[in-house]
Design an enzyme around this catalytic site. Structure first.
Site: not given
Length: 320
Positions: A6, A48
């Site tokens: 991730h 992000h």
């Protein structure tokens, strides 16, 4: 079971950097996951969020002070610096920083050392790492705020598919998945590619582009059957897969009956992200029993795990 890094080995290196991805593969990850946003000149970069004050040093750079602004993103005001207001060259001049320095001091020690990669650079890195180890390294990009980018004339879907196509990633069996929280983005992608698509589901809110949908409605038998018309897998938060006692909910079995694989997010070792039963004390940054959580998710039958700690996730899976 897929081990999906991730944003890279995010507990040890600033997320979404080539260094984080390299380390994740060295630790045993099968797949690396980039979040994709656009610059003012239409380049796809990996961050992000499109607001980058928490993941780069932009706030400390006087040449960008005038770019600070407030925008409505998914219906809420967000203040900071946005990728769509910077060119690719300007984003490349920035350096990545750890987003959670209080929880991840090991990663924060690398602040300022790495640039922001493009999606093309991440896909190329995956190919190179796969060739070096003798088996593919998958890529798993996410379209971030795709409705917002479409609205401002910087749609993500076509250039994302093109970046994957240039590396030969076009077919269902290729080592690539494309994910989104937004239904509309996945529906557009379904018309552009045969790659596997993944509908992300948050625990407390539905898709920004379909506010009438709720996590509950999306995970009923009817909701899962609808997801299966345009996606190949479900990406639920782990709270939707395990209850507070780490017992499995019906979701994985229900999704499998609908023909959907299940890739759950996100395994993180810090107490701040673990259920109370697995925490090691009151220090939010201390690591708890993340291996027990991995084993519980595996026992629930999931097909893949998003993780910030690939080494610990791989070790826990091997221990089973």
């Amino acid at each position: 079971m897929l081990v999906i890094a991730h944003r890279g080995a995010s507990v040890r290196r600033p997320e979404h950097t080539l260094a984080a991805y390299r380390l994740a593969v060295a630790e045993g990850a099968d797949v690396i996951e980039p979040d994709v946003v656009a610059t003012r000149d239409g380049a796809l970069v990996v961050r992000h969020e499109n607001e980058i004050s928490g993941t780069t040093d932009v706030a400390s750079r006087p040449e960008f002070a005038s770019r600070r602004t407030t925008k409505a993103i998914e219906g809420r005001p967000v203040t900071g610096w946005f990728t769509e207001d910077l060119t690719l060259a300007e984003v490349k001049a920035l350096r990545a920083v750890e987003r959670l320095p209080g929880l991840r001091p090991e990663s924060a020690a690398y602040d300022g050392q790495f640039e922001v990669p493009t999606l093309a650079e991440v896909v190329a890195l995956a190919a190179d790492l796969g060739a070096a180890r003798g088996r593919p390294v998958g890529v798993y990009p996410e379209t971030k705020h795709p409705s917002h980018f479409r609205r401002i004339g910087l749609p993500l879907e076509v250039p994302l598919v093109e970046a994957l196509r240039q590396r030969g990633l076009t077919e269902r069996d290729d080592p690539a998945w494309v994910q989104s929280f937004e239904v509309g983005s996945l529906e557009l992608l379904r018309g552009l590619t045969r790659l596997r698509l993944v509908q992300l589901v948050a625990p407390d809110a539905g898709p920004a582009d379909r506010p009438w949908l709720t996590p509950r409605s999306m995970t009923t038998a009817h909701g899962l059957a609808t997801v299966a018309t345009y996606a190949d897998a479900l990406g639920p938060a782990k709270r939707l897969v395990l209850d507070d006692g780490l017992a499995p909910t019906p979701l994985v079995a229900d999704a499998h009956r609908a023909g959907l694989a299940v890739h759950v997010w996100t395994v993180r070792p810090e107490n701040a992200f673990l259920p109370p039963a697995l925490q090691s004390g009151d220090d939010r940054a201390a690591w708890g029993d993340v291996a027990a959580e991995v084993r519980a998710l595996a026992a629930a039958g999931v097909d893949g795990l998003f993780t910030d700690a690939p080494a610990e996730t791989v070790a826990a899976l091997r221990s089973r």
